[in-house]
Motif scaffolding. Sequence first.
Motif, PDB file in Angstrom:
ATOM      1  N   GLU A   1       0.853  -1.218   0.075  1.00 15.83           N
ATOM      2  CA  GLU A   1       0.001   0.087  -0.151  1.00 15.83           C
ATOM      3  C   GLU A   1       1.082   1.433  -0.067  1.00 15.83           C
ATOM      4  O   GLU A   1       0.578   2.078  -0.606  1.00 15.83           O
TER       5      GLU A   1
ATOM      6  N   LYS B   1       2.195   1.773  -3.557  1.00 18.42           N
ATOM      7  CA  LYS B   1       1.409   2.436  -4.477  1.00 18.42           C
ATOM      8  C   LYS B   1       1.029   3.741  -4.180  1.00 18.42           C
ATOM      9  O   LYS B   1       0.922   4.657  -4.936  1.00 18.42           O
TER      10      LYS B   1
ATOM     11  N   ASN C   1       2.297   7.014  -7.002  1.00 16.89           N
ATOM     12  CA  ASN C   1       1.437   8.329  -7.625  1.00 16.89           C
ATOM     13  C   ASN C   1       2.304   9.714  -7.664  1.00 16.89           C
ATOM     14  O   ASN C   1       1.799  10.574  -8.243  1.00 16.89           O
TER      15      ASN C   1
ATOM     16  N   GLN D   1       5.907   4.014 -13.522  1.00 19.16           N
ATOM     17  CA  GLN D   1       4.914   3.344 -12.827  1.00 19.16           C
ATOM     18  C   GLN D   1       4.294   2.120 -13.183  1.00 19.16           C
ATOM     19  O   GLN D   1       4.010   1.372 -12.444  1.00 19.16           O
TER      20      GLN D   1
ATOM     21  N   LEU E   1       3.984  -1.465 -11.341  1.00 21.47           N
ATOM     22  CA  LEU E   1       2.664  -1.884 -11.026  1.00 21.47           C
ATOM     23  C   LEU E   1       2.557  -3.421 -11.635  1.00 21.47           C
ATOM     24  O   LEU E   1       1.902  -4.104 -11.033  1.00 21.47           O
TER      25      LEU E   1
ATOM     26  N   GLU F   1      -0.218  -5.458  -9.936  1.00 23.04           N
ATOM     27  CA  GLU F   1      -1.499  -4.979  -9.928  1.00 23.04           C
ATOM     28  C   GLU F   1      -1.769  -4.446 -11.206  1.00 23.04           C
ATOM     29  O   GLU F   1      -1.521  -3.408 -11.855  1.00 23.04           O
TER      30      GLU F   1
ATOM     31  N   LYS G   1      -4.574  -4.233 -12.972  1.00 27.63           N
ATOM     32  CA  LYS G   1      -5.758  -3.242 -13.380  1.00 27.63           C
ATOM     33  C   LYS G   1      -5.120  -1.758 -13.385  1.00 27.63           C
ATOM     34  O   LYS G   1      -5.387  -0.941 -14.092  1.00 27.63           O
ATOM     35  N   ARG G   2      -4.462  -1.740 -12.324  1.00 25.53           N
ATOM     36  CA  ARG G   2      -3.964  -0.259 -12.079  1.00 25.53           C
ATOM     37  C   ARG G   2      -3.016   0.139 -12.887  1.00 25.53           C
ATOM     38  O   ARG G   2      -2.843   1.326 -13.371  1.00 25.53           O
TER      39      ARG G   2
ATOM     40  N   SER H   1      -4.724   1.313 -15.848  1.00 23.83           N
ATOM     41  CA  SER H   1      -5.289   2.666 -15.772  1.00 23.83           C
ATOM     42  C   SER H   1      -4.339   3.619 -16.009  1.00 23.83           C
ATOM     43  O   SER H   1      -4.371   4.677 -16.625  1.00 23.83           O
ATOM     44  N   LYS H   2      -3.049   3.420 -15.312  1.00 26.08           N
ATOM     45  CA  LYS H   2      -2.053   4.565 -15.308  1.00 26.08           C
ATOM     46  C   LYS H   2      -1.603   4.631 -16.922  1.00 26.08           C
ATOM     47  O   LYS H   2      -1.167   5.686 -17.298  1.00 26.08           O
TER      48      LYS H   2
END
Length: 404
Positions: A98, A101, A105, A113, A117, A122, A124-125, A128-129
């Motif tokens: 956590e 993550k 940011n 990034q 990830l 991660e 999905k993250r 998204s990025k």
Amino acid sequence: RDPAVGLPITFPQITRLGVETLVERLARRQEHHLALQICRHKKIKPEVVMVHWACERIMRGDDLNDQQLHNLIVERLPPRGVSFSDIASTAFNQNRPELAKLLLNNEPKASDQVSLLISMEEDKRALSKALESGDTDLIYLALLHIQKQRSMPDFFQAVLRHPAARDLMINYARTQDPQLLRQLYQALDQPHEVGTYTIQEAYKISDLSRRRKGLEAAQTLFNQSKEESAKTMAKMTEDQLKLLEAQVELEHTTGREVFLDTSLSETVRLCFVHNQHKKGNKLAKDLKMSEKLVWWLKVYGLAEGHDWQEMDKLSRERKVPPIGFEPFVEACIKEGRMDEGAKYAAKVADMSNRGELYIRMGMYRDAAEAAVQAKDTDLLATIKSKATAPADIAFIENLISHSM
């Protein structure tokens, strides 16, 4: 030389190692403050020292929770120039995902990034990025990782949630993975697109039975679609099946392997080349070809097949053929039969056009007579300049003197 530092080193050693190496050694000894002072004095970028300090704070842990430690690091470090991905990587390796993550940011480089990830699983993250960055390569990196690591339902769910990802994946699959393309269209509930893909795949198959089944499957898919254009595609596929059947039959009948994989127009033309007139007419009628197009195909097919008798019959079916007599002449010229062409040129109503056709066949006297009737002085001049035989030249000059 300060005992608190305890780093025995001579000036020649510093000179040989370089100030940057000295700064790194001080950082490893937890002398971050001294290392930063040297950086400022020697005008060296301090980012290495700052990152090392942040990583040490994470590994030391203290009693700070993830949010508190994140805030402390961000407050101490400048917003730019620092690799937060390296710090986040340390947090992840220290089993603090956590915190990792949160730190990521602050990383300005989308590539760093996304890469971290992905290594953190991660997915999905990461996607998204990547989508936020707008970098096509990063989006593909995230998508292909998800495809490799996740089940197909999870992969499709991730792709279909984002229109940009969906479009990119379709483009990729269209050139790299046809089977994936089919699955994507099925997941999108687009049977008409699956049908289009099925047709493309069917025509890559040499086995005619399997090709036929592929086309039939495509027709079914088009009929299932709610898209208005799919109705047209279903009818076109039905016509294509009829054409395929006709081509197979024609090759069997004629013993010539020239019909398969040709267009409808070419198939009909070849029917008249190879004396399959009835089948050519039936195929044109069944598939609703335009009358003028069929006449063109008949004329050029009969001429190529040197069926001059049938061509003469065709020219007499109407007082004036729907395409006129010019194509008859053109087809004869193409086959080198000026004698046949002359018969049809004499029926061309427009005298200037008739004269032009006669010129192309080397019939300069006939061309001159047509030009005189058309009162086309420019055409006469052209004819006179092209004629080389003395008898032709004399005939043309005499014609001009008596009629113009």
